[in-house]
Design a protein around this motif. Structure first.
Motif, PDB file in Angstrom:
ATOM      1  N   GLY A 166      -6.900  -7.711   6.921  1.00  0.00           N
ATOM      2  CA  GLY A 166      -7.298  -6.376   5.861  1.00  0.00           C
ATOM      3  C   GLY A 166      -6.278  -5.287   6.116  1.00  0.00           C
ATOM      4  N   LEU A 167      -5.836  -5.440   7.127  1.00  0.00           N
ATOM      5  CA  LEU A 167      -5.057  -3.799   7.382  1.00  0.00           C
ATOM      6  C   LEU A 167      -3.765  -3.832   6.618  1.00  0.00           C
ATOM      7  N   PRO A 168      -3.483  -2.785   6.348  1.00  0.00           N
ATOM      8  CA  PRO A 168      -1.828  -3.171   5.006  1.00  0.00           C
ATOM      9  C   PRO A 168      -0.740  -3.117   5.846  1.00  0.00           C
ATOM     10  N   ALA A 169      -0.639  -4.447   5.721  1.00  0.00           N
ATOM     11  CA  ALA A 169       0.787  -5.315   5.970  1.00  0.00           C
ATOM     12  C   ALA A 169       1.431  -5.817   4.762  1.00  0.00           C
ATOM     13  N   GLU A 170       2.950  -6.070   4.627  1.00  0.00           N
ATOM     14  CA  GLU A 170       3.386  -6.449   3.570  1.00  0.00           C
ATOM     15  C   GLU A 170       3.678  -7.653   3.572  1.00  0.00           C
ATOM     16  N   ASP A 171       3.505  -8.442   2.064  1.00  0.00           N
ATOM     17  CA  ASP A 171       3.773  -9.419   1.434  1.00  0.00           C
ATOM     18  C   ASP A 171       1.848 -10.161   1.756  1.00  0.00           C
ATOM     19  N   HIS A 172       0.195  -9.006   1.948  1.00  0.00           N
ATOM     20  CA  HIS A 172      -0.792  -9.449   2.120  1.00  0.00           C
ATOM     21  C   HIS A 172      -1.269  -8.969   0.321  1.00  0.00           C
ATOM     22  N   TYR A 173      -1.451 -10.142   0.347  1.00  0.00           N
ATOM     23  CA  TYR A 173      -1.876  -9.949  -1.281  1.00  0.00           C
ATOM     24  C   TYR A 173      -2.900 -10.898  -1.782  1.00  0.00           C
ATOM     25  N   SER A 174      -3.936 -11.421  -3.000  1.00  0.00           N
ATOM     26  CA  SER A 174      -4.574 -11.902  -2.936  1.00  0.00           C
ATOM     27  C   SER A 174      -5.157 -11.571  -3.961  1.00  0.00           C
ATOM     28  N   THR A 175      -6.076 -11.472  -5.791  1.00  0.00           N
ATOM     29  CA  THR A 175      -6.613 -11.556  -6.479  1.00  0.00           C
ATOM     30  C   THR A 175      -8.042 -11.473  -6.359  1.00  0.00           C
ATOM     31  N   ALA A 176      -8.750 -11.052  -7.239  1.00  0.00           N
ATOM     32  CA  ALA A 176     -10.496 -11.433  -7.999  1.00  0.00           C
ATOM     33  C   ALA A 176     -10.194 -12.748  -7.807  1.00  0.00           C
ATOM     34  N   TYR A 177      -9.859 -13.294  -9.089  1.00  0.00           N
ATOM     35  CA  TYR A 177      -9.943 -15.049  -8.757  1.00  0.00           C
ATOM     36  C   TYR A 177     -10.280 -15.414  -7.968  1.00  0.00           C
ATOM     37  N   ASP A 178      -8.680 -15.315  -6.357  1.00  0.00           N
ATOM     38  CA  ASP A 178      -9.045 -16.191  -5.317  1.00  0.00           C
ATOM     39  C   ASP A 178      -9.963 -15.660  -4.886  1.00  0.00           C
ATOM     40  N   MET A 179     -10.339 -14.423  -4.807  1.00  0.00           N
ATOM     41  CA  MET A 179     -11.315 -14.308  -3.396  1.00  0.00           C
ATOM     42  C   MET A 179     -12.670 -14.680  -4.126  1.00  0.00           C
ATOM     43  N   ALA A 180     -13.038 -14.595  -5.401  1.00  0.00           N
ATOM     44  CA  ALA A 180     -14.380 -15.435  -5.559  1.00  0.00           C
ATOM     45  C   ALA A 180     -14.432 -16.587  -5.162  1.00  0.00           C
ATOM     46  N   ILE A 181     -13.327 -17.341  -5.608  1.00  0.00           N
ATOM     47  CA  ILE A 181     -13.331 -18.548  -5.282  1.00  0.00           C
ATOM     48  C   ILE A 181     -13.294 -19.009  -3.398  1.00  0.00           C
ATOM     49  N   ILE A 182     -12.270 -17.942  -3.166  1.00  0.00           N
ATOM     50  CA  ILE A 182     -12.911 -18.015  -1.321  1.00  0.00           C
ATOM     51  C   ILE A 182     -14.548 -17.664  -0.943  1.00  0.00           C
ATOM     52  N   GLY A 232     -14.354  -3.797   0.717  1.00  0.00           N
ATOM     53  CA  GLY A 232     -12.077  -3.106   1.550  1.00  0.00           C
ATOM     54  C   GLY A 232     -11.721  -2.001   1.057  1.00  0.00           C
ATOM     55  N   TYR A 233     -11.071  -1.822   1.324  1.00  0.00           N
ATOM     56  CA  TYR A 233     -10.712  -0.095   1.135  1.00  0.00           C
ATOM     57  C   TYR A 233      -9.122   0.490   2.289  1.00  0.00           C
ATOM     58  N   THR A 234      -8.884   0.548   1.425  1.00  0.00           N
ATOM     59  CA  THR A 234      -7.560   1.282   2.235  1.00  0.00           C
ATOM     60  C   THR A 234      -6.519   1.861   0.986  1.00  0.00           C
ATOM     61  N   ASN A 235      -6.152   3.283   1.793  1.00  0.00           N
ATOM     62  CA  ASN A 235      -5.044   3.752   0.207  1.00  0.00           C
ATOM     63  C   ASN A 235      -4.782   2.970  -1.305  1.00  0.00           C
ATOM     64  N   GLU A 236      -4.189   2.137  -0.498  1.00  0.00           N
ATOM     65  CA  GLU A 236      -3.303   1.273  -1.105  1.00  0.00           C
ATOM     66  C   GLU A 236      -3.954   0.649  -2.537  1.00  0.00           C
ATOM     67  N   ALA A 237      -5.562  -0.535  -1.867  1.00  0.00           N
ATOM     68  CA  ALA A 237      -6.232  -1.446  -2.344  1.00  0.00           C
ATOM     69  C   ALA A 237      -7.323  -0.292  -3.703  1.00  0.00           C
ATOM     70  N   LYS A 238      -7.737   1.223  -2.563  1.00  0.00           N
ATOM     71  CA  LYS A 238      -8.542   1.695  -3.621  1.00  0.00           C
ATOM     72  C   LYS A 238      -9.615   0.529  -2.816  1.00  0.00           C
ATOM     73  N   TYR A 239     -10.687   1.306  -3.635  1.00  0.00           N
ATOM     74  CA  TYR A 239     -12.037   0.317  -3.101  1.00  0.00           C
ATOM     75  C   TYR A 239     -12.301  -0.718  -4.058  1.00  0.00           C
ATOM     76  N   CYS A 240     -12.673  -1.914  -2.982  1.00  0.00           N
ATOM     77  CA  CYS A 240     -12.794  -3.051  -3.453  1.00  0.00           C
ATOM     78  C   CYS A 240     -14.598  -3.769  -2.563  1.00  0.00           C
ATOM     79  N   LEU A 241     -14.792  -4.678  -3.676  1.00  0.00           N
ATOM     80  CA  LEU A 241     -15.983  -4.890  -2.961  1.00  0.00           C
ATOM     81  C   LEU A 241     -16.028  -6.635  -3.472  1.00  0.00           C
ATOM     82  N   THR A 242     -16.670  -7.620  -3.097  1.00  0.00           N
ATOM     83  CA  THR A 242     -16.745  -8.601  -3.532  1.00  0.00           C
ATOM     84  C   THR A 242     -18.553  -8.730  -3.235  1.00  0.00           C
TER      85      THR A 242
END
Length: 389
Positions: A166-182, A232-242
């Motif tokens: 999950g370190l910052p990388a171009e074209d690395h993305y997901s969604t809240a829905y997809d993270m819930a399914i995973i 999860g946290y990066t400057n771009e992603a801000k604070y995330c949690l599943t």
């Protein structure tokens, strides 16, 4: 007399109204922060029903929530016997060089799969993630290919991974829905919460380089019944949690992405969990791995084959609602291409309310199904012919 009747009537109305008003206000407050979230979702595990969502299909950087997929592939490898928890893994230079959150592995150091798994699940160790990925697939790049292959298997359209961490990388993305399914898929491996629910532990206990693990998910300690899953946290992603919690046989998954502070992130997730447990309850129909039915196969080594569900099966309803008229329907494959491996899907269980399908659950074989030998087939054929006569 009429005044007394009016007085008591009024008191009765107040008595039955106030609790419901307070209850409704509590639920409104629980969702208030979630409504302001950048992206969020609340999912009930067994039914897959979405209880709340806000921009849940928006593509965003998932930061270290990426490791939910990493953990899923690790648990699959353990289940399939490609990996065992006691195995010692030698740490590569590359794994040891990972920045960000880490358990400070040194190149050439050996650590057990079990301890590396703790490092990923509890402390979000990037170095531990890469070390396990390299062991399973040979390289992180090959492991990432498997991650994206799994994305397609789960029919997720808005997720793409470039690394295991999950370190910052171009074209690395997901969604809240997809993270819930995973996350839902990961939680089918029930032992994962033996790691993600731990608030603190130690690696290299008693050695000079002893390392104190502290869970990055503080709700594990401060919210009742939370037993995972990944921050999860990066400057771009801000604070995330599943996050996930189980109460009275109901497990829910809450995801928030892009919160401005960890306090806001935890408050949103706590509110979603409050809403779920205050408003809903489940009725369990089948436990995970419970026998659903059996099938007779002429060409298999073992004639009678048990069919099971690979997950628990439940119905969901709001508290206080009367139970629906629930029925189940089993649909199995007509033609079997033997051999069939344990866990391989061979049909579906449909849970219905009248004609409406509430959920569909994969049905699998309880054990490997091998082909019968020629002599066994000949014997069975003769027995069948004798019955016809």
């Amino acid at each position: 007399m009429k005044k007394y009747i009016t007085f008591f009537t009024l008191m009765f109305v107040i008595a039955i109204t106030v609790p419901f008003s307070v209850f409704a206000e509590e639920n409104n407050n629980a969702l208030k922060l979630a409504e302001e979230a950048k992206s969020a979702i609340l999912l009930e595990q067994d039914t897959g029903e979405i209880l709340f969502n806000k921009n849940d299909q928006e593509q965003l950087p998932p930061a270290s929530m990426t490791k939910i997929m990493t953990l899923l592939l690790i648990m699959e490898a353990l289940e399939e016997g490609k990996l065992n928890k006691e195995e010692m893994i030698r740490v590569s230079d590359r794994a040891a060089s990972m920045g960000g959150s880490q358990i400070f592995l040194e190149a050439g150091e050996e650590m057990s799969v079990n301890d590396l798994l703790k490092g990923v699940a509890i402390a979000s160790g990037n170095d531990a993630s890469v070390a396990l990925a390299e062991r399973i697939s040979g390289s992180e790049e090959s492991f990432v290919e498997e991650m994206n292959k799994k994305v397609k298997e789960l029919n997720l359209e808005n997720t793409k991974f470039q690394n295991t961490t999950g370190l910052p990388a171009e074209d690395h993305y997901s969604t809240a829905y997809d993270m819930a399914i995973i996350a839902n898929e990961l939680l089918k491996y029930e032992t994962i919460t033996e790691y993600t629910s731990v608030y603190e532990d130690y690696l290299r206990k008693g050695q000079d380089n002893e390392f104190w693990l502290v869970n990055t998910n503080k709700l594990v300690r401060f919210y009742p019944d939370v037993d995972g899953l990944k921050t999860g946290y990066t400057n771009e992603a801000k604070y995330c949690l599943t996050a996930t919690a189980k109460r009275n046989d109901m497990r829910v998954i809450a995801v928030v992405m892009g919160a401005e502070t960890p306090k806001e992130r935890n408050a949103i997730v706590s509110g979603l969990l409050d809403y779920a447990f205050n408003q809903f309850e489940t009725n369990k129909l089948f436990d995970k791995d419970e026998k659903i039915t059996e099938v007779q196969l002429l060409k298999s080594k073992k004639r009678s084959i048990d069919i099971v569900s690979n997950q628990s099966v439940s119905t969901l309803h709001k508290k206080g609602e009367t139970e629906k008229d629930i029925t189940t329907e089993i649909v199995l494959e007509e033609e079997w291409d033997l051999p069939v491996k344990k866990g391989e899907e061979v049909g579906k269980l449909y849970v219905k309310d009248g004609e409406k399908i509430l959920s569909e659950v994969p049905l699998t074989v309880e054990e490997d199904v091998e082909k019968a030998s020629y002599l066994t087939l000949l014997k069975r054929t003769m027995q069948e012919m004798a019955k016809i006569r």
